[in-house]
Design a protein around this motif. Sequence first.
Motif, short mmCIF file in Angstrom:
data_model
loop_
_atom_site.label_atom_id
_atom_site.label_comp_id
_atom_site.label_asym_id
_atom_site.label_seq_id
_atom_site.Cartn_x
_atom_site.Cartn_y
_atom_site.Cartn_z
N GLY A 93 4.22 0.12 4.35
CA GLY A 93 4.43 0.34 5.81
C GLY A 93 5.98 0.88 5.95
O GLY A 93 6.11 1.29 7.14
N ILE A 104 5.44 9.58 3.93
CA ILE A 104 5.10 8.57 2.68
C ILE A 104 5.58 7.27 2.99
O ILE A 104 6.48 6.85 3.31
N ASN A 141 -4.50 7.45 0.88
CA ASN A 141 -4.22 5.91 0.94
C ASN A 141 -4.55 5.13 -0.26
O ASN A 141 -5.64 5.24 -1.04
N SER A 191 0.74 -1.22 0.10
CA SER A 191 0.00 -0.07 0.12
C SER A 191 0.83 1.24 0.09
O SER A 191 1.91 1.15 0.47
N ILE A 192 0.29 2.31 -0.35
CA ILE A 192 1.07 3.71 -0.38
C ILE A 192 0.11 4.52 0.52
O ILE A 192 -0.94 4.62 0.33
N LYS A 193 0.71 5.08 1.68
CA LYS A 193 -0.07 6.04 2.62
C LYS A 193 0.78 7.38 2.65
O LYS A 193 1.70 7.47 2.96
N ILE A 194 -0.04 8.30 2.25
CA ILE A 194 0.46 9.97 2.26
C ILE A 194 -0.19 10.23 3.55
O ILE A 194 -1.45 10.57 3.49
N GLU A 195 0.63 10.89 4.22
CA GLU A 195 0.13 11.61 5.59
C GLU A 195 0.81 13.01 5.52
O GLU A 195 2.04 13.41 5.36
N ASN A 221 -4.68 1.56 -1.46
CA ASN A 221 -4.67 0.13 -1.27
C ASN A 221 -4.15 -0.88 -2.43
O ASN A 221 -4.24 -0.64 -3.66
N ASP A 259 8.42 4.03 6.04
CA ASP A 259 8.53 5.48 5.73
C ASP A 259 9.84 5.90 4.58
O ASP A 259 10.66 5.83 5.01
N ASN A 298 -3.44 13.97 2.27
CA ASN A 298 -3.73 12.73 2.81
C ASN A 298 -4.39 11.73 1.73
O ASN A 298 -5.48 11.95 1.57
#
Length: 284
Positions: free
Chosen positions: A68, A64, A29, A2-6, A31, A70, A27
């Motif tokens: 999981g 980013i 996500n 997954s790619i999660k951008i915060e 999946n 960073d 922000n």
Amino acid sequence: MSIKIENLTHIYMAKTPFEKVALSNVNVNINDGEFVALIGHTGSGKSTLIQHMNGLLKPNQGKIFVDGVDITASGVKLTDIRKKVGLVFQYAEYQLFEETIEKDIMFGPKNLGLNDEEALERTKRAMDMVGLDYETYRNKSPFDLSGGQKRRVAIAGVVAMEPRVLILDEPTAGLDPKGRDEILGELYKLHKSYNMTIILVSHSMEDVAKVADRILVMDEGKCVLDGTPQEIFKEVDTLENVGLAVPQVTYLMRELRRVGFELPDDIFTLEQAKKELLKILAKN
Ligand code: ADP
């Protein structure tokens, strides 16, 4: 995968008179296994956003996470990220340079440190995945191909690195309708047959309506809408405010509904429209 951008903020030429806030507190996500379209008019921040997803750009603020991990943390190697997240640039065919298609596609896997045999295996697989017959094309020059085929070679060059996530910046730009549909068809196949996560940057609603499971709408460096095509194409006013239009067929269906035809309000492809109109014909 997954790619999660915060809380991602990116400022070009910060602290100079040319400072430009390209992304502001984004922000997002993505999946595993999704086909996501990133849409927005020119300058809305799409290219800046995707270049953060494979570590080409560093954020001014925010984090980013790829799988999981960073990737903004110190010590993370760009080659490790690129093995997972492949990026096909706009007009990627301009970067073709080898004398044969085979050599061009092999360049990426060899750059990852694979030996000739492994790189060749990947090249064959990648050509198959994008619909280029290996024997027919291996020794041809990439420069002898049509625009659409050149672009396929460029996409195969990234696919050959076998990323889990494939990001493409306007892959249909400048192609004729046939070339456009072929590329979209191949991307859909990569997604369905190989479960590849795809992020497609586009400003064409018609294109994304055909293939995406989910659409993210960007405007002035922010993500302003996030939903399924059904959800997004109902937001006609918001889309128009940010300089986008729903697919032509959606406008037509809206007009027909307004004059009294019983049609659903979430039609956005020609196939859906045809099905609904035939239902009405059958009733009468
Ligand atoms: P999009 O891909 O949606 O067209 P971009 O991410 O390319 O948007 O651009 C977002 C904003 O950042 C725009 O205002 C653009 O002019 C600016 N920008 C993009 N790249 C640069 C750069 N290298 N230097 C300065 N400003 C840039």
